[in-house]
Scaffold this motif. Structure first.
Motif, PDB file in Angstrom:
ATOM      1  N   VAL A  73      45.135  54.190  35.472  1.00 30.32           N
ATOM      2  CA  VAL A  73      44.736  53.410  34.419  1.00 30.32           C
ATOM      3  C   VAL A  73      45.666  52.468  34.081  1.00 30.32           C
ATOM      4  N   GLY A  74      47.071  52.833  33.093  1.00 25.85           N
ATOM      5  CA  GLY A  74      47.482  51.829  32.334  1.00 25.85           C
ATOM      6  C   GLY A  74      48.733  51.434  33.714  1.00 25.85           C
ATOM      7  N   PHE A  75      48.403  52.240  35.078  1.00 25.79           N
ATOM      8  CA  PHE A  75      49.359  51.635  35.958  1.00 25.79           C
ATOM      9  C   PHE A  75      48.874  50.629  36.557  1.00 25.79           C
ATOM     10  N   GLY A  76      47.133  50.649  36.923  1.00 28.17           N
ATOM     11  CA  GLY A  76      46.913  50.098  37.628  1.00 28.17           C
ATOM     12  C   GLY A  76      46.048  48.337  36.380  1.00 28.17           C
ATOM     13  N   LEU A  77      45.869  48.911  35.275  1.00 29.88           N
ATOM     14  CA  LEU A  77      45.939  47.334  35.058  1.00 29.88           C
ATOM     15  C   LEU A  77      47.889  46.820  34.907  1.00 29.88           C
ATOM     16  N   VAL A  78      48.234  47.467  34.582  1.00 28.97           N
ATOM     17  CA  VAL A  78      49.698  45.897  35.313  1.00 28.97           C
ATOM     18  C   VAL A  78      49.289  45.459  36.400  1.00 28.97           C
ATOM     19  N   LEU A  79      49.606  46.203  37.770  1.00 30.48           N
ATOM     20  CA  LEU A  79      49.111  45.848  38.957  1.00 30.48           C
ATOM     21  C   LEU A  79      48.165  44.728  38.994  1.00 30.48           C
ATOM     22  N   TRP A  80      47.085  45.009  37.772  1.00 32.62           N
ATOM     23  CA  TRP A  80      46.232  44.098  38.326  1.00 32.62           C
ATOM     24  C   TRP A  80      46.781  42.336  37.642  1.00 32.62           C
ATOM     25  N   VAL A  81      47.186  42.966  36.546  1.00 31.31           N
ATOM     26  CA  VAL A  81      47.742  41.808  35.760  1.00 31.31           C
ATOM     27  C   VAL A  81      48.760  41.166  36.572  1.00 31.31           C
ATOM     28  N   GLY A  82      49.561  41.353  37.311  1.00 28.83           N
ATOM     29  CA  GLY A  82      50.053  40.930  38.462  1.00 28.83           C
ATOM     30  C   GLY A  82      49.744  40.053  39.165  1.00 28.83           C
ATOM     31  N   SER A  83      48.683  41.163  40.188  1.00 35.61           N
ATOM     32  CA  SER A  83      48.180  40.077  41.064  1.00 35.61           C
ATOM     33  C   SER A  83      47.037  39.362  40.740  1.00 35.61           C
ATOM     34  N   GLU A  84      46.749  38.532  39.432  1.00 35.36           N
ATOM     35  CA  GLU A  84      46.336  37.833  38.973  1.00 35.36           C
ATOM     36  C   GLU A  84      47.605  36.601  39.008  1.00 35.36           C
ATOM     37  N   LEU A  85      48.193  37.015  37.899  1.00 34.43           N
ATOM     38  CA  LEU A  85      49.264  35.687  37.838  1.00 34.43           C
ATOM     39  C   LEU A  85      49.874  35.258  39.250  1.00 34.43           C
ATOM     40  N   SER A  86      50.012  35.778  40.296  1.00 37.72           N
ATOM     41  CA  SER A  86      50.465  36.002  41.662  1.00 37.72           C
ATOM     42  C   SER A  86      49.682  34.460  42.360  1.00 37.72           C
ATOM     43  N   THR A  87      47.656  35.084  41.757  1.00 35.87           N
ATOM     44  CA  THR A  87      46.684  34.411  42.673  1.00 35.87           C
ATOM     45  C   THR A  87      47.191  33.056  42.162  1.00 35.87           C
ATOM     46  N   ARG A  88      47.538  33.075  40.429  1.00 33.69           N
ATOM     47  CA  ARG A  88      47.229  31.814  40.119  1.00 33.69           C
ATOM     48  C   ARG A  88      48.431  30.582  40.246  1.00 33.69           C
ATOM     49  N   VAL A  89      49.709  31.420  40.191  1.00 38.03           N
ATOM     50  CA  VAL A  89      50.843  30.509  40.732  1.00 38.03           C
ATOM     51  C   VAL A  89      50.846  30.073  42.196  1.00 38.03           C
ATOM     52  N   ALA A  90      49.696  30.578  43.200  1.00 32.16           N
ATOM     53  CA  ALA A  90      49.931  30.382  44.166  1.00 32.16           C
ATOM     54  C   ALA A  90      48.818  29.202  44.279  1.00 32.16           C
ATOM     55  N   ASP A  91      47.995  29.401  43.721  1.00 34.91           N
ATOM     56  CA  ASP A  91      46.405  28.303  43.235  1.00 34.91           C
ATOM     57  C   ASP A  91      47.463  27.467  43.389  1.00 34.91           C
ATOM     58  N   ALA A  92      48.283  27.166  42.445  1.00 28.46           N
ATOM     59  CA  ALA A  92      49.374  26.146  41.579  1.00 28.46           C
ATOM     60  C   ALA A  92      49.755  25.459  42.042  1.00 28.46           C
ATOM     61  N   VAL A  93      50.692  25.439  43.394  1.00 27.57           N
ATOM     62  CA  VAL A  93      50.970  25.388  44.729  1.00 27.57           C
ATOM     63  C   VAL A  93      50.325  24.504  45.775  1.00 27.57           C
ATOM     64  N   GLY A  94      48.987  25.010  45.732  1.00 26.88           N
ATOM     65  CA  GLY A  94      48.305  24.956  46.725  1.00 26.88           C
ATOM     66  C   GLY A  94      48.236  25.937  48.141  1.00 26.88           C
ATOM     67  N   ALA A  95      48.934  26.996  47.621  1.00 22.75           N
ATOM     68  CA  ALA A  95      48.551  28.121  48.884  1.00 22.75           C
ATOM     69  C   ALA A  95      46.603  28.701  48.140  1.00 22.75           C
ATOM     70  N   THR A  96      46.194  28.940  49.473  1.00 25.52           N
ATOM     71  CA  THR A  96      44.897  29.157  49.454  1.00 25.52           C
ATOM     72  C   THR A  96      44.540  31.134  49.635  1.00 25.52           C
TER      73      THR A  96
END
Length: 206
Positions: A73-96
């Protein structure tokens, strides 16, 4: 006058991709993967520990539940946060990031939430981890003598390409997540740990 009858095109029924249809498709296809791997393991006499299933997992279930599941559960939560951050960075630079599959699976009623969290996501987590981590890393490394880290690289590439429907950003993010899950699997030698982590990531996305 032309006496030939006018030809009418055949009527075809299109399948509407409702949430229920998507649920059924996922359960059938992913369930088939689990059954196929189970049959292959039985036919070729592949031991459970090659997949990352500890021999005493059932006799020591309480310890497994309090330790491995908690870590997962802890491992999954850490990976989910990383995934959300990466997709927000992608959105910020115009990647879909293609959200179409997730949108189709999004529940619209309490019953659909039960189906998603209680059936669909567990089946996805078990089937994908059994294939990409258990078979392509654990069994492959055990059977060939290759480094599990080398198998982890190949498995992560396959995992990324298998999620091509999420677009190029989704492939990159999924491939990275796949390798981190693979690292967790190699270091822990536990399939259950990554199954739980995978489930948590998918559940948190909804």
């Amino acid at each position: 006058a032309d006496s030939r009858e006018t030809e009418t095109p055949p009527v075809t029924e299109e399948i509407t991709l409702t949430t229920g249809v998507m649920f059924a498709n996922v359960v059938v296809t992913q369930g088939a993967v689990v059954v196929s791997l189970a049959v292959a393991a039985w036919y070729f006499s592949i031991p459970g520990d090659a997949f990352g299933l500890a021999p005493d997992i059932w006799s020591n279930m309480r310890a497994v539940a309090t330790e491995t599941v908690g870590l997962g559960v802890g491992f999954g939560l850490v990976l989910w946060v990383g995934s959300e951050l990466s997709t927000r960075v992608a959105d910020a630079v115009g990647a879909t990031y293609d959200e179409s599959v997730r949108t189709l699976l999004a529940p619209e009623s309490p019953l659909e939430w039960v189906g998603l969290l209680g059936v669909v996501l567990p089946v996805i987590a078990v089937s994908e981890e059994l294939l990409f981590r258990g078979a392509l890393i654990g069994v492959a490394a055990t059977g060939t003598g290759l480094s599990p880290w080398l198998c982890a690289v190949g498995s992560s590439i396959a995992f990324a390409l298998g999620h091509g429907a999420q677009g190029r950003v989704g492939v990159v993010v999924t491939g990275t997540l796949g390798f981190v899950l693979a690292a967790g699997y190699v270091l822990s030698a536990s399939l259950l740990l990554v199954v739980v982590a995978h489930y948590v990531i998918n559940a948190m996305e909804f």
